[in-house]
Design an enzyme around this catalytic site. Sequence first.
Site, PDB file in Angstrom:
ATOM      1  N   VAL A  48      -1.399  65.804  21.076  1.00 27.01           N
ATOM      2  CA  VAL A  48      -1.329  67.266  21.095  1.00 27.01           C
ATOM      3  C   VAL A  48      -2.640  67.883  21.574  1.00 27.01           C
ATOM      4  O   VAL A  48      -2.663  69.008  22.083  1.00 27.01           O
ATOM      5  CB  VAL A  48      -0.964  67.783  19.676  1.00 27.01           C
ATOM      6  CG1 VAL A  48      -2.110  67.539  18.690  1.00 27.01           C
ATOM      7  CG2 VAL A  48      -0.575  69.245  19.692  1.00 27.01           C
ATOM      8  N   LYS A  49      -3.746  67.141  21.444  1.00 26.14           N
ATOM      9  CA  LYS A  49      -5.056  67.666  21.817  1.00 26.14           C
ATOM     10  C   LYS A  49      -5.247  67.797  23.334  1.00 26.14           C
ATOM     11  O   LYS A  49      -6.170  68.470  23.788  1.00 26.14           O
ATOM     12  CB  LYS A  49      -6.158  66.785  21.243  1.00 26.14           C
ATOM     13  CG  LYS A  49      -6.214  66.779  19.723  1.00 26.14           C
ATOM     14  CD  LYS A  49      -6.631  68.125  19.166  1.00 26.14           C
ATOM     15  CE  LYS A  49      -6.925  68.046  17.681  1.00 26.14           C
ATOM     16  NZ  LYS A  49      -7.434  69.301  17.131  1.00 26.14           N
TER      17      LYS A  49
END
Length: 369
Positions: A48-49
């Site tokens: 997700v980063k």
Amino acid sequence: MPHTQILDNALGAIGGTPLIRLDKIAKKEGLKCNLLGKVEFFSAGGSVKDRIAKRMVEEAEREGTLIPGQSVVIEPTSGNTGIGLALACAIKGYSVIITLPAKMSLEKEATLKALGAEVVRTPTEAAWDSPESHIGVAQTLQKAIPHAIILDQYRNVNNPLAHEYTTGPEIIDAIVSTPSTPSRPSSGKVDVFIAGAGTGGTVTGVSRALKRKHNPNCVVVAGDPQGSILAEPSSLNEQEAGQAYIVEGIGYDFIPDVLSREPGTVDHWIKTSDEDAFAAARLLIKQEGLLVGGSSGSALVAALAWLKTEEGWKGFGSVEGANVVVLLPDGIRNYMSKEWFLETTRAAPTPLAHKINAILKDSKSSKQE
């Protein structure tokens, strides 16, 4: 959104991750709601980063604070933001230095180095404001290296904005565009959203997208590992205060600026243990075929714990068609050498394994006769 055209580079493959039904786990837990996983390891850098890394770099370029051929990007991280930044900077041509606490996996360091980043390990036990911490070391390097810049995921507004503008809308679009049917009933909206909190940018940004633009009554739940101090009220953190925890990428010993404390952003906090998180991650792998990491297990634990509260069960867990979305932040790639994952390979032999051994033993005996 799904990628249906040729992309110019890997940055175009960031986001657009699927929302997948977790039906086997829902059935096992006796849930009537739709339990749905937002599976972020499908993103280009594996987590997700990637989303915040891409946005922080591109916005810094627009503002003129990142200069091609000159700037050096430095970032203190638990690994995944660093991987996203190293990927973006490999494409754009920036040098990268990542400061990384010692407890973070060897796989993360190897991936960072493969992408061309320099990696500096720091003591896990160092307090966040200590010169020896990953944050302190990054600041020391930034002051000493010409044209160095810390994009600073802990304070950078583009962290929650990346999720408000991409992750949240993707979840909404998937729910809204999936019709309700007699066999697959749906409320047509996101009723509950659950995510683990690290910097807090994900849960803050997605909450804003859901509550401001989609469903103001959506319930947002955040998971926080035992030993971290992010949960509210602060009394939730007292029992295990300062306790070391193994799960990576979530929890902190300080409150990042990007984690909104505005009332209504996060409705409920759930504390999670390492043991439960790793068991849940193994369950997601074995039961749902999703190759996730430990922080995904933490998010699932928080979801199931809250759904079993009186409010969670009556309002959503027992309600057919209620849509409960759990964000699964990264994949197993970064944790293959970790003891919690290796335990999976040491499981007792299954009946099928015994049958295979018996067949091969008989076959060998027949050939020797």
